[in-house]
Design a protein around this motif. Structure first.
Motif, PDB file in Angstrom:
ATOM      1  N   ASP A  25      -9.495   5.356   3.482  1.00  0.00           N
ATOM      2  CA  ASP A  25      -9.859   6.771   3.603  1.00  0.00           C
ATOM      3  C   ASP A  25      -8.598   7.624   3.770  1.00  0.00           C
ATOM      4  OD1 ASP A  25     -11.209   9.098   4.014  1.00  0.00           O
ATOM      5  OD2 ASP A  25     -12.015   8.586   5.975  1.00  0.00           O
ATOM      6  N   ARG A  26      -7.696   7.177   4.650  1.00  0.00           N
ATOM      7  CA  ARG A  26      -6.465   7.937   4.925  1.00  0.00           C
ATOM      8  C   ARG A  26      -5.551   8.016   3.718  1.00  0.00           C
ATOM      9  NH1 ARG A  26      -5.307   5.350  10.648  1.00  0.00           N
ATOM     10  NH2 ARG A  26      -6.706   6.647  11.876  1.00  0.00           N
ATOM     11  N   ARG A  27      -5.588   7.002   2.879  1.00  0.00           N
ATOM     12  CA  ARG A  27      -4.660   6.959   1.760  1.00  0.00           C
ATOM     13  C   ARG A  27      -5.228   7.580   0.486  1.00  0.00           C
ATOM     14  NH1 ARG A  27      -3.608   3.269   5.410  1.00  0.00           N
ATOM     15  NH2 ARG A  27      -1.442   2.626   5.798  1.00  0.00           N
ATOM     16  N   LEU A  28      -6.537   7.810   0.460  1.00  0.00           N
ATOM     17  CA  LEU A  28      -7.154   8.440  -0.725  1.00  0.00           C
ATOM     18  C   LEU A  28      -6.950   9.953  -0.653  1.00  0.00           C
ATOM     19  CD1 LEU A  28     -10.487   6.419  -0.837  1.00  0.00           C
ATOM     20  CD2 LEU A  28      -8.911   6.658  -2.784  1.00  0.00           C
ATOM     21  N   PRO A  29      -6.867  10.611  -1.813  1.00  0.00           N
ATOM     22  CA  PRO A  29      -6.753  12.073  -1.769  1.00  0.00           C
ATOM     23  C   PRO A  29      -8.036  12.702  -1.213  1.00  0.00           C
ATOM     24  CG  PRO A  29      -6.661  11.241  -4.042  1.00  0.00           C
ATOM     25  CD  PRO A  29      -6.861  10.052  -3.154  1.00  0.00           C
ATOM     26  N   PRO A  30      -7.928  13.819  -0.466  1.00  0.00           N
ATOM     27  CA  PRO A  30      -9.134  14.451   0.082  1.00  0.00           C
ATOM     28  C   PRO A  30     -10.072  14.913  -1.028  1.00  0.00           C
ATOM     29  CG  PRO A  30      -7.124  15.520   0.907  1.00  0.00           C
ATOM     30  CD  PRO A  30      -6.695  14.553  -0.148  1.00  0.00           C
ATOM     31  N   ALA A  31     -11.380  14.861  -0.727  1.00  0.00           N
ATOM     32  CA  ALA A  31     -12.383  15.204  -1.754  1.00  0.00           C
ATOM     33  C   ALA A  31     -12.269  16.648  -2.193  1.00  0.00           C
ATOM     34  CB  ALA A  31     -13.780  14.920  -1.200  1.00  0.00           C
ATOM     35  N   ALA A  45     -16.058   5.530  -5.498  1.00  0.00           N
ATOM     36  CA  ALA A  45     -15.990   4.125  -5.927  1.00  0.00           C
ATOM     37  C   ALA A  45     -15.358   3.231  -4.865  1.00  0.00           C
ATOM     38  CB  ALA A  45     -15.195   4.026  -7.235  1.00  0.00           C
ATOM     39  N   THR A  46     -14.477   3.812  -4.051  1.00  0.00           N
ATOM     40  CA  THR A  46     -13.712   2.978  -3.115  1.00  0.00           C
ATOM     41  C   THR A  46     -14.392   2.804  -1.764  1.00  0.00           C
ATOM     42  OG1 THR A  46     -11.670   3.819  -4.136  1.00  0.00           O
ATOM     43  CG2 THR A  46     -11.442   2.665  -2.026  1.00  0.00           C
ATOM     44  N   LEU A  47     -14.915   3.909  -1.224  1.00  0.00           N
ATOM     45  CA  LEU A  47     -15.360   3.881   0.176  1.00  0.00           C
ATOM     46  C   LEU A  47     -16.791   3.398   0.317  1.00  0.00           C
ATOM     47  CD1 LEU A  47     -13.701   7.224   1.370  1.00  0.00           C
ATOM     48  CD2 LEU A  47     -12.900   4.874   1.756  1.00  0.00           C
ATOM     49  N   ASP A  48     -17.075   2.865   1.507  1.00  0.00           N
ATOM     50  CA  ASP A  48     -18.442   2.544   1.870  1.00  0.00           C
ATOM     51  C   ASP A  48     -19.107   1.544   0.910  1.00  0.00           C
ATOM     52  OD1 ASP A  48     -20.687   2.732   3.411  1.00  0.00           O
ATOM     53  OD2 ASP A  48     -21.517   4.453   2.333  1.00  0.00           O
ATOM     54  N   GLY A  49     -18.442   0.420   0.721  1.00  0.00           N
ATOM     55  CA  GLY A  49     -19.078  -0.593  -0.139  1.00  0.00           C
ATOM     56  C   GLY A  49     -18.181  -1.777  -0.376  1.00  0.00           C
ATOM     57  N   GLY A  50     -18.781  -2.878  -0.764  1.00  0.00           N
ATOM     58  CA  GLY A  50     -18.011  -4.072  -1.097  1.00  0.00           C
ATOM     59  C   GLY A  50     -17.736  -4.921   0.132  1.00  0.00           C
ATOM     60  N   LYS A  51     -17.435  -6.169  -0.128  1.00  0.00           N
ATOM     61  CA  LYS A  51     -17.206  -7.111   0.973  1.00  0.00           C
ATOM     62  C   LYS A  51     -15.806  -6.987   1.555  1.00  0.00           C
ATOM     63  CE  LYS A  51     -18.289 -10.442  -1.929  1.00  0.00           C
ATOM     64  NZ  LYS A  51     -18.835  -9.608  -3.030  1.00  0.00           N
ATOM     65  N   ARG A  52     -14.906  -6.403   0.781  1.00  0.00           N
ATOM     66  CA  ARG A  52     -13.482  -6.269   1.183  1.00  0.00           C
ATOM     67  C   ARG A  52     -12.835  -7.637   1.361  1.00  0.00           C
ATOM     68  NH1 ARG A  52     -13.722  -1.131  -0.426  1.00  0.00           N
ATOM     69  NH2 ARG A  52     -14.524   0.331   1.114  1.00  0.00           N
ATOM     70  N   LEU A  53     -13.263  -8.570   0.512  1.00  0.00           N
ATOM     71  CA  LEU A  53     -12.747  -9.932   0.630  1.00  0.00           C
ATOM     72  C   LEU A  53     -11.221  -9.995   0.507  1.00  0.00           C
ATOM     73  CD1 LEU A  53     -13.174 -13.060   0.570  1.00  0.00           C
ATOM     74  CD2 LEU A  53     -13.209 -12.837  -1.909  1.00  0.00           C
ATOM     75  N   ARG A  54     -10.683  -9.207  -0.445  1.00  0.00           N
ATOM     76  CA  ARG A  54      -9.233  -9.303  -0.669  1.00  0.00           C
ATOM     77  C   ARG A  54      -8.437  -8.787   0.537  1.00  0.00           C
ATOM     78  NH1 ARG A  54     -12.611  -8.806  -4.196  1.00  0.00           N
ATOM     79  NH2 ARG A  54     -12.642 -10.021  -6.130  1.00  0.00           N
ATOM     80  N   PRO A  55      -8.782  -7.587   1.074  1.00  0.00           N
ATOM     81  CA  PRO A  55      -8.106  -7.181   2.317  1.00  0.00           C
ATOM     82  C   PRO A  55      -8.311  -8.175   3.464  1.00  0.00           C
ATOM     83  CG  PRO A  55      -9.241  -5.312   1.337  1.00  0.00           C
ATOM     84  CD  PRO A  55      -9.616  -6.509   0.526  1.00  0.00           C
TER      85      PRO A  55
END
Ligand code: GRG
Length: 302
Positions: A25-31, A45-55
């Motif tokens: 969230d901090r690194r994405l440009p503001p909406a 597409a980035t926020l609020d979803g996915g398992k975040r397996l890679r991180p």
């Protein structure tokens, strides 16, 4: 640096998911910043979803190597940005033409095709911007260059994009097991390996044997991940998966269950998990989270 003790994998995953959500969230440009449609698409597409397996893998490798989480937020975000860009582009009509991703409409359906392409492009660039300049990544300039090199190679023609090209070329064709494996080592394996390697690169003093063992672990779980993905495409349900089930078969794609049968594919996933665990042997207890993650990968339901 002291870290909160984390008893089990579930807690660790939840901690990492929360942590990386804030970091992304901090690194994405503001909406509301212009061009806001592009920025909204990147955030959607980035926020609020996915398992975040890679991180999670990046943080778990850090745990095994005594690298503080604070240093790993940047690399964790960078791999996730590349992953999300790949999902956006993979869902486009020119590729998999999918309407559902992470339980919600795909980026091009929610916005439009051109915006989705640009959002993917911008996320890819952002990944490298983060690795190059994020002040929380407290490493030497040469370590930074090594990280950028690692992610660029994993994402590019010799890695994920190359694997996608092999995938597109193989639709409707009979691939044997080595060819299928080669495709997945590139398409999904390269980024999973980079997730582990980026954390290892924060320790320039790491001996080459440990680095190689971690890389072999990552290679094995990358394949295990893909085998399980193929199994779930056959056996899962769309609601749990958050993406359309049965696409591989519908598109006549080569898969592990198609080549080995479901039982054979399951055996192969277990074999990969066992290889991954064996590779971690000399690391002792500090690699317990990595071991548990390997098991999680072959037992996951989405
Ligand atoms: C289009 C450049 C370009 C590359 C596409 C990795 C890839 C290459 C496409 C992803 C398509 C796909 C569904 C591959 C199968 C395995 C996979 C990567 C699944 C999605 O990853 P998860 O399960 O997703 O980690 P979440 O949503 O949990 O992050």
């Amino acid at each position: 640096m002291t870290e909160t003790p984390i008893d089990d994998l579930e807690d660790f995953i939840a901690t990492c998911q929360k942590r990386v959500e804030t970091a992304l969230d901090r690194r994405l440009p503001p909406a509301d910043k212009l061009p806001s449609r592009l920025h909204r698409a990147m955030r959607y597409a980035t926020l609020d979803g996915g398992k975040r397996l890679r991180p999670v893998l990046t943080y778990a490798t850090g745990r095994a190597l005594n690298v503080p989480m604070e240093i790993l937020d940047g690399p964790a975000c960078a791999v996730e940005f590349i992953h999300v860009y790949s999902l956006i582009h993979d869902d486009l009509p020119a590729m998999d033409d999918d309407e559902l991703r992470r339980g919600k409409p795909t980026c091009h359906v929610r916005f439009d095709e051109a915006t989705a392409i640009l959002a993917g492009d911008a996320l890819q660039a952002l990944a490298f911007e983060v690795l190059a300049g994020d002040p929380t990544i407290k490493v030497t300039p040469s370590q930074r260059v090594a990280m950028i090199d690692c992610l660029a190679k994993a994402a590019g023609a010799g890695g994920m994009v190359g694997g996608q090209a092999i995938d597109l070329a193989s639709v409707g064709r009979q691939l044997d097991l080595p060819a299928l494996e080669l495709m997945h080592i590139h398409k999904t394996g390269a980024l999973i390996r980079a997730s582990v390697r980026l954390a290892a690169l924060c320790r320039p003093d790491l001996d080459s044997e440990t680095a190689e063992r971690l890389d072999h672990y990552a290679k094995c779980i990358g394949l295990a991940f893909q085998i399980q993905d193929d199994i779930l495409d056959e056996t899962g349900d769309t609601a749990t998966l958050g993406k359309t089930r049965g696409k591989d078969r519908a598109q006549n794609k080569p898969t592990y269950p198609a080549l080995l049968g479901l039982a054979g594919a399951r055996r192969k996933a277990v074999e990969m998990h066992e290889n991954a665990i064996a590779s971690l042997e000399p690391l002792g207890e500090r690699a317990d989270l990595l071991r548990a993650l390997s098991l999680f990968i072959i037992q996951r339901r989405n």
